[in-house]
Design a protein around this motif. Structure first.
Motif, short mmCIF file in Angstrom:
data_model
loop_
_atom_site.label_atom_id
_atom_site.label_comp_id
_atom_site.label_asym_id
_atom_site.label_seq_id
_atom_site.Cartn_x
_atom_site.Cartn_y
_atom_site.Cartn_z
N GLY A 133 2.62 8.68 2.80
CA GLY A 133 3.52 8.51 4.17
C GLY A 133 2.91 7.10 4.71
N PHE A 134 1.82 7.79 5.05
CA PHE A 134 0.78 6.76 6.01
C PHE A 134 0.49 5.43 5.22
CE2 PHE A 134 -3.38 4.90 7.13
CZ PHE A 134 -3.28 5.00 8.47
N THR A 135 0.15 5.28 3.66
CA THR A 135 -0.02 4.28 3.34
C THR A 135 1.13 3.24 3.49
OG1 THR A 135 -1.31 5.22 1.50
CG2 THR A 135 -0.58 3.15 1.12
N GLU A 136 2.35 3.72 3.08
CA GLU A 136 3.59 3.02 3.17
C GLU A 136 3.95 2.43 4.60
OE1 GLU A 136 8.58 3.81 1.85
OE2 GLU A 136 6.69 5.10 1.46
N GLY A 137 3.61 3.32 5.65
CA GLY A 137 3.71 2.79 7.05
C GLY A 137 2.94 1.84 7.34
N LEU A 138 1.60 1.87 6.66
CA LEU A 138 0.86 0.86 7.12
C LEU A 138 1.20 -0.51 6.46
CD1 LEU A 138 -1.96 0.16 8.53
CD2 LEU A 138 -3.00 0.72 6.49
N ILE A 139 1.63 -0.49 5.20
CA ILE A 139 2.07 -1.59 4.62
C ILE A 139 3.30 -2.26 5.34
CG2 ILE A 139 3.16 -2.28 2.82
CD1 ILE A 139 1.62 -0.39 1.00
N THR A 140 4.34 -1.35 5.83
CA THR A 140 5.53 -1.86 6.68
C THR A 140 4.99 -2.54 7.82
OG1 THR A 140 6.68 -0.11 5.63
CG2 THR A 140 7.64 -1.24 7.62
N LEU A 142 2.15 -3.90 8.46
CA LEU A 142 1.44 -5.21 8.47
C LEU A 142 2.43 -6.24 7.94
CD1 LEU A 142 -1.72 -3.65 6.31
CD2 LEU A 142 -1.86 -5.04 8.61
N THR A 143 3.23 -5.93 7.16
CA THR A 143 4.40 -6.95 6.87
C THR A 143 5.33 -7.19 8.03
OG1 THR A 143 4.46 -5.93 4.83
CG2 THR A 143 6.39 -7.22 5.29
N ARG A 144 5.43 -6.54 9.01
CA ARG A 144 6.28 -6.97 10.05
C ARG A 144 5.59 -8.03 11.16
NH1 ARG A 144 8.19 -0.60 11.40
NH2 ARG A 144 10.09 -0.68 10.00
N LEU A 145 4.29 -8.01 10.84
CA LEU A 145 3.68 -8.95 12.00
C LEU A 145 3.65 -10.25 11.41
CD1 LEU A 145 0.28 -6.79 12.33
CD2 LEU A 145 1.95 -7.58 14.23
N ASN A 146 3.95 -10.48 10.03
CA ASN A 146 4.47 -11.62 9.46
C ASN A 146 3.23 -12.68 9.68
OD1 ASN A 146 6.40 -12.88 7.85
ND2 ASN A 146 7.34 -13.97 9.73
N THR A 147 2.14 -12.38 9.42
CA THR A 147 1.01 -13.45 9.53
C THR A 147 0.32 -13.56 8.26
OG1 THR A 147 -0.44 -11.91 10.77
CG2 THR A 147 0.91 -13.60 12.13
N LEU A 148 -0.01 -12.58 7.45
CA LEU A 148 -0.32 -12.24 6.23
C LEU A 148 0.58 -11.99 5.16
CD1 LEU A 148 -3.42 -10.18 6.94
CD2 LEU A 148 -3.72 -12.58 6.45
N LYS A 149 0.16 -12.55 3.77
CA LYS A 149 1.15 -12.10 2.87
C LYS A 149 0.59 -10.80 2.37
CE LYS A 149 2.45 -13.39 -1.96
NZ LYS A 149 2.15 -13.92 -3.18
N ILE A 150 1.41 -9.93 2.30
CA ILE A 150 1.32 -8.48 2.11
C ILE A 150 1.73 -7.91 0.85
CG2 ILE A 150 1.41 -6.06 2.94
CD1 ILE A 150 -0.23 -7.96 4.81
N ILE A 151 0.94 -7.79 -0.31
CA ILE A 151 1.35 -7.20 -1.53
C ILE A 151 2.50 -6.20 -1.53
CG2 ILE A 151 0.71 -6.32 -3.78
CD1 ILE A 151 -0.46 -9.28 -3.18
N PRO A 152 3.47 -6.18 -2.19
CA PRO A 152 4.58 -5.25 -2.07
C PRO A 152 4.34 -3.82 -2.22
CG PRO A 152 5.36 -7.29 -3.06
CD PRO A 152 4.05 -7.39 -2.86
N LEU A 153 4.79 -2.85 -1.71
CA LEU A 153 4.71 -1.41 -1.95
C LEU A 153 4.60 -1.16 -3.32
CD1 LEU A 153 4.23 1.24 -0.37
CD2 LEU A 153 6.68 1.57 -0.55
N SER A 154 5.71 -1.63 -3.89
CA SER A 154 6.08 -1.02 -5.49
C SER A 154 5.05 -1.58 -6.54
CB SER A 154 7.27 -1.80 -5.76
OG SER A 154 7.10 -3.35 -5.58
#
Length: 611
Positions: A133-140, A142-154
């Motif tokens: 849950g912590f990992t998924e929330g952190l990825i989400t 980071l993605t919302r900041l929209n300044t880096l390309k974040i590798i998808p959760l899947s």
């Protein structure tokens, strides 16, 4: 843990294919992209896809020509043009390599980051839901900041429990940077270690260790997001001032967040039917035990037993079993002391494994209350003592505050001290504040209703139902409407409620009570006869004589009404809730015509009480 093979939305499908959603729609319609729908007859149904089917489709797509493409390539003029273009490209590439460093640095807009699934340094604690849950929330976030390309959760979750070095995983994912670490919890605190590595030179450019209260977990996660951007981009994100922009639709209440983590973990593992993880079975058990119906309770017992078969020292699973056993008595499914005896054995076993779990106090107090109220064992003082001890140790436990409120409420029922009722309300409201969707808040609903706070009682019911429709809660909503004199709404809810037999019989009693109140004598008596036919036996409800007294008092048949009322208060178990039932009588309009009569006043006189 197995890789998740299902993509359960257009968003996940598009991320997996690295295409926009419109392109995925077009590929489905024109090229046969394998998409499934829960309702195949509706084009608007929720969709899902299997990764292995998409991979096979991509391979076939690569191997065969798209219609018209082969014929296009066979044209002489086209071949000449393409050959010339290829030559130009090769010359340009050679010129570029000659004049530039072969390892060009990507622009900020193209920098990518992969967040690996965080590890749990204490795997025996069965808290994979917390790390995932912590990992998924952190990825989400980071993605919302929209300044880096974040590798998808899947993509990153394919590497759960991987033994490969992080930089090697980063290369496989095509990332420029990789973040990884460990996170664990201990009661109301957490420990967190994060490390940020640049893939190109395997240089660890940032690492940090955190230890703090669980309530600060999301704030720390927010801080990590900004730190990462600062280390990679040498600047803070523009939205630094507002954490709400990063943590959209999330709560700072850790208990609420933990419930979300657990639910999401169960959902993600639902395909793993042969799991050997006791935690998986434990949280499935918790999910079904919280539904408060008999079939779900039996399923929960199966899950807890599977968890214990895998780990005989799993204390929380013993407590889960104990809670399921108490439901048999608490919900009147099988009112036998056997269930409480078995529940107490499981609680003591859990205590021998981990002596200080908060659930130990709340469950043992619950068992003693049920022994007192259902079997007359005079164990309420023991329940009170255990609940008070638990509340001192865990003042912020919703379950302990809830059971302490229950103790005060039942003491009011037996002794009639209004201060006990106020204390019951105080602790029940604390429990509600910390866990509003817990079905145990039903007692708070009852207290509010007896205090004529009908709207607040309905609000609590509606909040409990947000976590799932509970037959008991829907029945209670209909009863609130009855005592608030909204008979039309009460009838509608009782009529439409899809409930088990016990709730159906309860609905029949209230239908007859409403018919009596509205002067529909024949309808009321017909319903009474229907109850006699449907009822599995005499006294199927603790309150049966009270309901019958209400019906006959409403019909004006006072002698029958008094007979039932006298029978009701002669029961030793009902005397333990004497002052609670008097409040119900005070609310019921069917008793209005007799409240000033001597026989009635003599019957309900006990200590000092004013109707």
């Amino acid at each position: 843990m197995n890789e998740k093979n299902v993509l359960d939305s257009w968003k996940e499908i598009s991320e997996y294919l690295s295409k926009d959603i419109r392109t995925c729609h077009r590929w489905e319609k024109r090229l046969g992209l394998p998409i499934h729908r829960y309702d195949e007859s509706s084009s608007r149904s929720k969709v899902f896809a299997y990764k292995h089917e998409i991979d096979e489709w991509l391979q076939k797509k690569a191997q065969k020509d798209i219609p018209g493409w082969k014929a296009f390539l066979q044209k002489k003029d086209v071949r000449i043009i393409l050959s010339a273009a290829a030559a130009v490209i090769l010359i340009s590439l050679g010129f570029y390599r000659f004049n530039h460093n072969p390892q060009a640095v990507p622009s900020y807009e193209n920098l990518s980051l992969a967040v690996l699934p965080f590890g749990n340094p204490n795997p025996a604690q069965h808290e994979d839901y917390f790390t995932e849950g912590f990992t998924e929330g952190l990825i989400t976030s980071l993605t919302r900041l929209n300044t880096l390309k974040i590798i998808p959760l899947s993509s990153v979750f394919q590497y759960r429990n991987s033994k490969k070095p992080p930089y090697e995983i980063g290369r496989e994912l095509g990332a420029h940077y990789i973040l990884y670490g460990n996170v664990s919890r201990d009661r109301d605190k957490f420990s967190l270690l994060v490390q940020l590595t640049r893939i190109e030179d395997q240089n660890k450019i940032w690492n940090q260790k955190y230890e703090d209260a669980l309530d600060n977990l999301l704030r720390i996660r927010d801080s990590i997001c900004f730190q990462i951007h600062e280390k990679i981009l040498n600047k803070r994100p523009e939205k630094q001032a507002s954490s709400a922009d990063v943590l959209v639709l999330e709560t700072m209440d850790f208990k609420a967040l933990e419930n979300f983590y657990i639910g999401n973990f169960i959902k993600n593992q639902s395909l793993n039917k042969e799991s050997n993880d006791p935690f998986y079975f434990y949280h499935n058990g918790k999910h079904y035990s919280g539904k408060w119906d008999k079939s779900s309770n039996e399923l929960a017992i199966t899950y807890f037993e599977k968890a214990l078969a895998l780990d005989p020292h799993f204390a929380q699973a013993y407590l889960g079993l104990a809670e399921c056993y108490t439901h048999y008595v608490n919900m009147h499914w099988q009112k036998e002391k056997f269930w409480l005896d078995e529940a107490e054995k499981r609680v003591e076993k859990a205590y021998s494994l981990i002596p200080d779990l908060p659930e130990y106090y709340s469950l043992l107090a619950r068992i003693y209350l049920l022994r007192d109220t259902c079997f007359g064992e005079d164990t309420r003082p023991d329940a009170f003592e255990i609940a008070m001890e638990g509340q001192k140790k865990y003042p912020y436990s919703s379950r302990i505050n809830s059971i302490l409120g229950e103790c005060y409420f039942l003491r009011f029922g037996e002794e009639g001290n209004e201060e006990d009722l106020n204390q019951a309300l105080k602790y029940k409201e604390k429990a509600f504040e910390w866990n509003g969707q817990d079905p145990a808040n039903i007692t708070l609903v009852e207290i509010l209703m007896l205090n004529r706070e009908f709207n607040r009682a309905l609000d609590v019911c509606n909040l409990i139902n947000l976590s799932g429709q509970f037959p008991l809660v829907n029945t209670l909503i209909a009863e609130i409407c009855y005592y608030n004199c909204d008979l039309q709404q009460s009838r509608r809810i009782f009529k439409t409620s899809d409930s088990p037999l016990s709730h159906y019989l309860n609905a029949l009693f209230f239908k007859a009570m409403m018919d009596a109140q509205e002067g529909r004598r024949d309808d009321a008596l017909d319903t009474v006869r229907q109850i006699e036919i449907t009822s599995p036996g005499t006294n199927c409800f603790i309150e049966q004589d009270l309901y019958m007294a209400s019906i006959y008092m409403g019909l004006g048949e006072k002698d029958l009404g008094y007979n039932h009322l006298e029978n009701f208060f002669e029961s030793p178990l009902n005397q333990k809730r004497f002052y609670i039932y008097r409040k119900y009588i005070d609310l019921d309009k069917n008793f209005d015509a007799v409240k000033s009569e001597k026989r009635f006043l003599t019957l309900i006189k006990r200590k000092e009480y004013k109707l």
